[in-house]
Design an enzyme around this catalytic site. Structure first.
Site: not given
Length: 353
Positions: A53, A76, A185, A197, A201, A292, A294
């Site tokens: 603002e 605020c 996400r 991973t 991957d 698995a 994690v």
């Protein structure tokens, strides 16, 4: 649509341009309208920067008298790194003040609104409130607890496996389910995976299916120091990365640009650090997409706030299997269950702090 909703949507759109920049502060947007046209706008871009603002007020090139200011979040009324916004606003002869939602911070909540009303302003509150709150889904939780919100996600076959026929991880859920993952996400500050991973991957871990230009920060668990630094997400120099490594490898790590290392004695301590300390890294929400090991480590920690499971209508019969916690015994409560094409999506919230 009502005019107020049209202009509040413009303020929301403006706020979202700062996605990923505001850290522990909420996304806030503002537009100022006079004679049915937007004459100024502003958005908050991070701790220490002027609030939305104030930017809009200072950017106006014509008189603000009899104009209407639209702010997504209640201004605020306390000193922080910047002065109270309400003090500046009450010096301007606005015709109306329209606010999307009250600030959940108990130091502010409702106080600025009452102050402005007492000054004689015409104040409207709650315009597109759900849409405004959806911009900052974990801010209220952070304000009340000063802890990072942790979500774990798993895509499983009907018999509980992370892959098919024991092979490498491949997409087996439908595109609509994967799009929902990208949307989840987009809501968070960081994505967490294990080094296995990343190495296997070579994922991108962005939000491309939402068609939004935002990529969360990355957290990688690499306790054995086996991470392949040539992989996609490591070579992305624009993204902040946090890597957890066993303390015994501390002298083997070379500093890398945009990477912050955390050295831990025990794997279990990671989740306490993420939960209780990571807000200092401007991370107040984490989306866990690891394998698995994690997943099970996160569950055992007892520090998870939410669990999302996508079931695909296929059987694996082999590979990596994970055991989901029994909701009634683990504190998880089913919050949502729906079909996504042929997949089944279940969302659980933890009822324990």
């Amino acid at each position: 649509m009502k005019k107020d909703e049209i202009y509040m949507k413009a303020a929301v759109k403006n706020a979202m341009k700062a996605k990923g920049m505001t850290g522990v502060n909420p996304l806030v947007g503002c537009v100022i309208v006079k004679n049915n046209r937007i004459i100024s706008e502003g958005r908050h871009e991070g701790p220490g920067f002027a609030h939305a603002e104030i930017i809009a007020i200072n950017s106006a090139f014509e008189s603000l008298k009899d104009s209407t200011i639209y702010i997504t979040l209640e201004p605020c009324n306390t000193w922080g790194k910047t002065p109270p916004c309400v003090e500046t606003i009450e010096q301007i002869p606005f015709k109306r003040i329209v606010i999307g939602a009250e600030d959940p911070n108990p130091l502010v909540s409702g106080k600025s609104i009452k102050r402005l009303e007492k000054k004689g302003y015409d104040v409207t509150v709650g315009v597109l409130e759900d849409e405004v709150n959806a911009m900052n889904p974990y801010f209220k939780d952070y304000i009340s607890r000063k802890k990072t919100y942790i979500i774990i996600k798993a895509a499983l076959t009907l018999d509980g496996y992370l892959n098919v026929n024991g092979g490498e991880s491949k997409y087996f859920t439908c595109e609509e389910s994967r799009t929902l993952v990208h949307e989840e996400r987009f809501k968070t500050d960081a994505i967490l995976v294990g080094s296995n991973t990343v190495n296997t991957d070579n994922p991108i871990l962005d939000c491309r299916l939402t068609k939004k230009r935002y990529s969360p920060s990355l957290i990688i668990l690499d306790f054995s120091n086996k991470l392949d630094y040539s992989k996609n997400i490591i070579s992305d120099s624009k993204r902040k990365k946090y890597i957890f490594v066993s303390e015994k490898f501390k002298n083997h790590i070379k500093s890398e640009k945009n990477i912050k290392y955390f050295f831990v004695k025990r794997k279990e301590s990671v989740w306490k650090i993420l939960k209780n300390e990571f807000y200092r890294e401007n991370i107040i929400s984490i989306y866990v997409e690891g394998g698995a090991d994690v997943f099970s480590g996160a569950i055992k920690s007892g520090l998870i706030d939410e669990m999302q499971v996508f079931y695909a209508p296929i059987l694996s019969g082999g590979g990596k299997r994970i055991e989901l916690p029994k909701p009634a015994m683990s504190g998880f409560v089913l919050s949502e269950c729906k079909k996504i094409k042929n997949d089944l999506y279940a969302r659980y919230l933890c009822s324990q702090d």
